[in-house]
Design an enzyme around this catalytic site. Structure first.
Site, PDB file in Angstrom:
ATOM      1  N   ARG A  35      37.417  83.273 -16.138  1.00 44.62           N
ATOM      2  CA  ARG A  35      36.923  84.606 -16.511  1.00 44.62           C
ATOM      3  C   ARG A  35      36.036  85.196 -15.410  1.00 44.62           C
ATOM      4  NH1 ARG A  35      34.800  84.271 -22.772  1.00 44.62           N
ATOM      5  NH2 ARG A  35      36.557  83.149 -23.639  1.00 44.62           N
ATOM      6  N   ASP A 147      22.847  92.161 -30.849  1.00 49.13           N
ATOM      7  CA  ASP A 147      23.685  91.177 -30.165  1.00 49.13           C
ATOM      8  C   ASP A 147      23.135  91.007 -28.753  1.00 49.13           C
ATOM      9  OD1 ASP A 147      26.723  90.027 -30.843  1.00 49.13           O
ATOM     10  OD2 ASP A 147      26.293  90.104 -28.691  1.00 49.13           O
TER      11      ASP A 147
HETATM   12  C1  LIG Z   1      31.907  85.136 -32.863  1.00 56.01           C
HETATM   13  S1  LIG Z   1      30.855  86.526 -32.789  1.00 56.01           S
HETATM   14  C2  LIG Z   1      30.394  86.718 -34.487  1.00 56.01           C
HETATM   15  C3  LIG Z   1      30.400  88.162 -34.933  1.00 56.01           C
HETATM   16  C4  LIG Z   1      30.091  88.380 -36.415  1.00 56.01           C
HETATM   17  N1  LIG Z   1      28.800  87.863 -36.782  1.00 56.01           N
HETATM   18  C5  LIG Z   1      31.162  87.752 -37.276  1.00 56.01           C
HETATM   19  O1  LIG Z   1      30.918  86.723 -37.906  1.00 56.01           O
HETATM   20  O2  LIG Z   1      32.275  88.303 -37.313  1.00 56.01           O
HETATM   21  C6  LIG Z   1      29.377  85.811 -32.058  1.00 56.01           C
HETATM   22  C7  LIG Z   1      28.445  86.850 -31.427  1.00 56.01           C
HETATM   23  O3  LIG Z   1      27.198  86.214 -31.132  1.00 56.01           O
HETATM   24  C8  LIG Z   1      26.683  86.795 -29.949  1.00 56.01           C
HETATM   25  N2  LIG Z   1      25.675  85.902 -29.355  1.00 56.01           N
HETATM   26  C9  LIG Z   1      25.854  84.731 -28.693  1.00 56.01           C
HETATM   27  N3  LIG Z   1      24.686  84.227 -28.278  1.00 56.01           N
HETATM   28  C10 LIG Z   1      23.730  85.096 -28.692  1.00 56.01           C
HETATM   29  C11 LIG Z   1      22.315  85.139 -28.559  1.00 56.01           C
HETATM   30  N4  LIG Z   1      21.640  84.187 -27.903  1.00 56.01           N
HETATM   31  N5  LIG Z   1      21.647  86.189 -29.111  1.00 56.01           N
HETATM   32  C12 LIG Z   1      22.323  87.173 -29.763  1.00 56.01           C
HETATM   33  N6  LIG Z   1      23.663  87.189 -29.909  1.00 56.01           N
HETATM   34  C13 LIG Z   1      24.355  86.170 -29.389  1.00 56.01           C
HETATM   35  C14 LIG Z   1      27.915  86.990 -29.071  1.00 56.01           C
HETATM   36  O4  LIG Z   1      27.710  87.961 -28.069  1.00 56.01           O
HETATM   37  C15 LIG Z   1      28.964  87.404 -30.116  1.00 56.01           C
HETATM   38  O5  LIG Z   1      29.102  88.805 -30.186  1.00 56.01           O
END
Ligand SMILES: C[S@@+](CC[C@H](N)C(=O)[O-])C[C@H]1O[C@@H](n2cnc3c(N)ncnc32)[C@H](O)[C@@H]1O
Length: 278
Positions: A35, A147
């Protein structure tokens, strides 16, 4: 291996962990490298090791680090994902909150989508809450969507989705809460209507930060499908910090793969994935 004995991929994983809390398994490093290959080329560098060197130098690399975060996060989401949580929201959490607030003219239900990705969870919540209003419940509501990925937040605030993403949204809600345009530039796209958008705010927030600039009387927090990326101690810290933002009697909701992670005095498990602040 470097002279210090740490391989470049270990240093890379440590950088990602310190920035985001995400514990990248060694097996994913190759995928991440793929990526990031474009970025290595964009800097005219020979390889990932040189790119990592630039990132670690730090100076003037803030924007590049944002790009790295956008590239390494897994942002999979969908409307009405794990839909029983939205049933719980309107059939239990909301009525309880309104019953507690009796006497108040128009109580305000506060919901926080704490790893919101591009906003499907936040807008699904807004839709089901708006539907409760339509059925006559007297309340106002505000949804905060946060996020770590700037790119996802921009998408969420724009609220434009592919029409194919609506397959999980009931047709009457599609009609009421999404609009499309005949303009060729947005063919196959829909946008959340302004009346719903005005309830939802998008803000950058890293769950690894020690404090969160968010109200401490949130009625329901969604923390779904993000804890799985963190290691045990970080999971505990994030849950404890978020719990301190839940109103007494309010809820913290995690993803179906994450219920085992939440073990905390002061949070009572009321469903496999739903915890109430006591
Ligand atoms: C798989 S998605 C989940 C989205 C939604 N909560 C759902 O269940 O459909 C995980 C999200 O967590 C965010 N994320 C990862 N590490 C994070 C952090 N340290 N602080 C805030 N967001 C984070 C990622 O950018 C991503 O958009």
């Amino acid at each position: 291996m470097t002279a210090g004995g740490t391989s470049y991929s270990d240093r890379f994983r440590e950088l990602i962990r310190s920035l985001t809390g995400i514990s990248l398994p060694q097996s994913k490093v190759v995928m991440i490298e793929q990526r990031l290959r474009k970025r290595v080329l964009a800097f005219g560098l020979s390889d990932m090791e040189a790119y990592l060197g630039q990132l670690l130098e730090g100076q003037g690399m803030e924007e590049e680090l944002r790009i790295v975060i956008d590239l390494i996060t897994t942002n999979t989401t969908s409307f009405f994902r794990e839909s029983d949580h939205f049933d719980f929201l309107v059939n239990e959490a909301l009525p309880k909150r309104l019953a507690q607030a009796k006497g108040a003219r128009k109580p305000r239900f506060k919901l926080w989508s704490a790893a919101a990705s591009e906003g499907a969870e936040a807008y699904t919540s807004a839709m089901v809450l708006a539907e409760a209003q339509r059925r006559g419940a007297m309340f106002d509501f505000a949804v905060l969507a946060t996020d770590i990925s700037q790119r996802m937040l921009e998408r969420g605030a724009e609220a434009v989705y592919g029409a194919d993403q609506l397959s999980t949204v009931p047709p009457d809600l599609v009609k009421r809460y999404f609009m499309s345009s005949r303009h060729p530039s947005v063919a196959g796209k829909v946008r959340v209507v302004p009346e719903l958008r005005r309830h939802v705010r998008f803000r950058h927030l890293n769950l690894m930060d020690e404090t969160y600039p968010v109200d401490r009387d949130v009625d329901l927090i969604f923390l779904r499908n993000v804890l799985i990326y963190f290691d045990g101690p970080d999971q505990e810290r994030v849950v404890a910090r978020l719990a301190s933002h839940v109103a007494p009697g309010g809820y913290l909701v995690v993803g179906h793969a994450e219920s085992m992670v939440v073990r905390m005095d002061g949070l009572k498990q009321v469903r496999p994935t739903i915890f109430q602040k006591v």
